[in-house]
Design an enzyme around this catalytic site. Sequence first.
Site, short mmCIF file in Angstrom:
data_model
loop_
_atom_site.label_atom_id
_atom_site.label_comp_id
_atom_site.label_asym_id
_atom_site.label_seq_id
_atom_site.Cartn_x
_atom_site.Cartn_y
_atom_site.Cartn_z
CB ILE A 219 4.58 0.01 5.77
CG1 ILE A 219 4.91 0.35 7.10
CG2 ILE A 219 5.09 0.81 4.70
CD1 ILE A 219 4.82 1.91 7.55
NE ARG B 269 14.50 -6.19 -7.06
CZ ARG B 269 13.53 -5.73 -6.29
NH1 ARG B 269 12.41 -6.70 -5.93
NH2 ARG B 269 13.43 -4.75 -5.57
CB CYS C 208 9.08 -6.35 -3.42
SG CYS C 208 10.38 -7.09 -3.40
CG ASP D 194 12.02 -2.90 4.13
OD1 ASP D 194 10.93 -2.92 3.43
OD2 ASP D 194 12.80 -1.91 3.81
CE LYS E 226 16.25 -3.09 -1.69
NZ LYS E 226 15.24 -2.26 -2.36
CG ASN E 227 15.61 0.36 0.30
OD1 ASN E 227 15.79 -0.17 -1.07
ND2 ASN E 227 14.73 -0.26 1.15
NE ARG F 3 6.30 -0.71 -3.01
CZ ARG F 3 7.63 -0.97 -3.07
NH1 ARG F 3 8.11 -2.18 -3.72
NH2 ARG F 3 8.57 -0.22 -2.46
N PRO F 4 1.15 3.13 -4.51
CG PRO F 4 -0.59 4.20 -3.58
CD PRO F 4 0.37 3.03 -3.32
CB ILE F 5 3.83 7.21 -7.79
CG1 ILE F 5 3.34 7.22 -9.18
CG2 ILE F 5 4.76 5.68 -7.77
CD1 ILE F 5 4.10 7.36 -10.38
CG ASP F 6 -1.02 9.08 -3.91
OD1 ASP F 6 -0.74 7.86 -3.91
OD2 ASP F 6 -1.43 9.76 -3.01
CD GLN F 7 0.74 11.69 -0.65
OE1 GLN F 7 0.99 12.38 -0.18
NE2 GLN F 7 -0.51 11.23 -1.14
NE ARG G 259 7.68 2.48 -4.76
CZ ARG G 259 6.28 3.01 -5.30
NH1 ARG G 259 5.76 2.41 -5.87
NH2 ARG G 259 5.69 3.65 -4.50
N1 EPU Z 1 2.43 5.32 -0.32
C1 EPU Z 1 1.22 5.93 -0.95
N2 EPU Z 1 1.32 6.88 -1.99
C2 EPU Z 1 2.74 7.47 -2.39
C3 EPU Z 1 3.65 6.73 -1.64
C4 EPU Z 1 3.36 5.83 -0.66
O1 EPU Z 1 0.00 5.80 -0.80
O2 EPU Z 1 2.82 8.11 -3.26
C5 EPU Z 1 2.10 4.37 0.73
C6 EPU Z 1 2.64 3.10 0.41
O3 EPU Z 1 1.75 2.37 -0.49
C7 EPU Z 1 3.05 2.48 1.72
C8 EPU Z 1 3.45 3.71 2.30
O4 EPU Z 1 2.82 4.91 1.75
O5 EPU Z 1 1.79 1.91 2.18
C9 EPU Z 1 5.10 3.93 2.50
O6 EPU Z 1 5.60 3.85 1.22
P1 EPU Z 1 6.97 4.30 1.01
O7 EPU Z 1 6.85 5.26 -0.24
O8 EPU Z 1 7.60 4.82 2.19
O9 EPU Z 1 7.81 3.24 0.52
P2 EPU Z 1 8.65 3.05 -0.62
O10 EPU Z 1 9.46 4.50 -1.13
O11 EPU Z 1 8.02 2.56 -2.16
C10 EPU Z 1 10.70 2.26 0.38
C11 EPU Z 1 11.81 1.31 0.23
C12 EPU Z 1 10.92 -0.08 0.79
C13 EPU Z 1 10.70 0.19 2.08
C14 EPU Z 1 9.83 1.34 2.32
C15 EPU Z 1 9.43 1.65 3.70
C16 EPU Z 1 13.08 1.61 -1.59
C17 EPU Z 1 13.29 1.48 -3.15
N3 EPU Z 1 12.19 1.04 -1.30
O12 EPU Z 1 9.74 2.11 -0.66
O13 EPU Z 1 11.91 -1.07 0.54
O14 EPU Z 1 9.78 -0.81 2.48
O15 EPU Z 1 10.38 2.52 1.94
O16 EPU Z 1 10.50 1.88 4.45
O17 EPU Z 1 13.67 2.54 -1.04
C18 EPU Z 1 12.65 -3.18 0.45
O18 EPU Z 1 13.64 -3.07 0.62
O19 EPU Z 1 12.43 -4.48 0.63
C19 EPU Z 1 11.49 -2.52 0.14
C20 EPU Z 1 10.38 -2.77 0.00
#
Ligand code: EPU
Length: 417
Positions: free
Chosen positions: A326, A396, A116, A304, A22-23, A121-125, A92
């Site tokens: 995480i 999903r 989820c 996960d 999926k991811n 889950r901010p997107i600041d980065q 997401r």
């Molecule tokens: N974070 C920030 N700012 C950002 C981005 C992330 O603070 O701009 C924090 C998040 O809040 C979190 C950590 O950094 O605490 C890691 O977040 P990451 O960005 O790595 O996660 P993601 O890209 O949103 C993907 C998977 C998730 C999986 C995580 C970690 C997808 C669509 N989602 O999420 O999958 O848990 O990586 O491996 O690829 C799932 O499949 O159930 C799922 C939630």
Amino acid sequence: MKQIKIHGGKTLSGTINISGAKNSAVALVPASLLSDEEVKIDNIPNISDIDALNEILEYLGADVKREGSLMTINSRNIENKEIPEKISKKLRASYYFMSALLGKYKKVEMYFPGGCSIGARPIDQTLKTFRALGAEVIEENNKFTITAERLVGTTISLDMPSVGATINTLLAAVKAEGETVLKNAAKEPEIVSVATFLNNMGAKIIGAGTSEIRIEGVEHLGSCFTEVIPDRIEAGTYLLAGALIGDNLTIKNVIPEHISSLTSKLKEMGFSMEIGRDYINISKQSNLKPIKIKTLGYPGFPTDLQQPITTLLTQVDGVSYLEETIYENRFQNVPYLNVMGANIEINNRTLKINGKTELVGTTVKATDLRAGACLVLAGLIAEGTTTITDIKHVLRGYENIIEKLRSVGADIDLEEV
Ligand code: EPU
């Protein structure tokens, strides 16, 4: 509304084939629009997250064909228009369109992504990366308007190794001028798969899978073919099912290295498994030892699988500890496990699991995708009938979960209520 009903206690034997990840797929599909030609992606899982991305592609005017697990995408004639919030908030991964459209057209308008509800889950980065490449980001009422006259490669260091921000940097920088160096990048196999896909189109990316990725911008990306890697989280979930109630359950089409953090924990608990080139065979075992787990970015123990393995830890004599580093809200499965008979305490980010406890079927709710997986595993071993509501979250992310579990002996049904 759909719900799952499980009559627990049935031994699982036979083979479960693992689908495409999926991811990985949810990143490859948006990445495809960076190509000026047709791209083909095989081993796409049939899950509702892919349907939502398909909807966005078609809304933008891409020509999309789906034949079984093969997806053919031609984005030559797309119109770069605002993506409505009602579609982007379905998942997401919709924000991979943010970076792909920015990378290709230097402009994108879309809303905050969904996903989820397991933490803020901010997107600041991701936004920091866009700005570093030269884009202007205007945020108003949950909507982002991101524009750049030019995107110019630079050195960016992520505050934390975010999977999403790493993939977004690849997509935004792949056509930028000059070289982008991304430091403290995430190392998940899904990132390697996106980099490989882009390189097959003609990109120049090195270092994916390590914490420093170098992206030399190119002007044109062409046609290519790729296959989605096996879903390591789906594989891990079924491996846990085998650990709970398997008798020679084989999990096939896996890359064992991708879940070695799980298999090494299972070994520590006392499981012996047969690990082949692309399969793992497991059976339920007794006299298991309690363990301590801490979730980490790859190659550490994946967040996960934290909720799914909680079910297994309820079946071990003694006290196990599970620390979630995480996400701040990924224990919503725990109250339901406790209602089923588990004895789990939540102390901030750590679970104290007091085992072993018998589980008894009742009605529980899938609050999020992996919470749902955890409750499916609990239902498989529980005495009596377990009904899991809000199952849309599970659908999903797990392709044909009902059929796959039934084919190895589970008594599980999907009901429309
Ligand atoms: N974070 C920030 N700012 C950002 C981005 C992330 O603070 O701009 C924090 C998040 O809040 C979190 C950590 O950094 O605490 C890691 O977040 P990451 O960005 O790595 O996660 P993601 O890209 O949103 C993907 C998977 C998730 C999986 C995580 C970690 C997808 C669509 N989602 O999420 O999958 O848990 O990586 O491996 O690829 C799932 O499949 O159930 C799922 C939630």
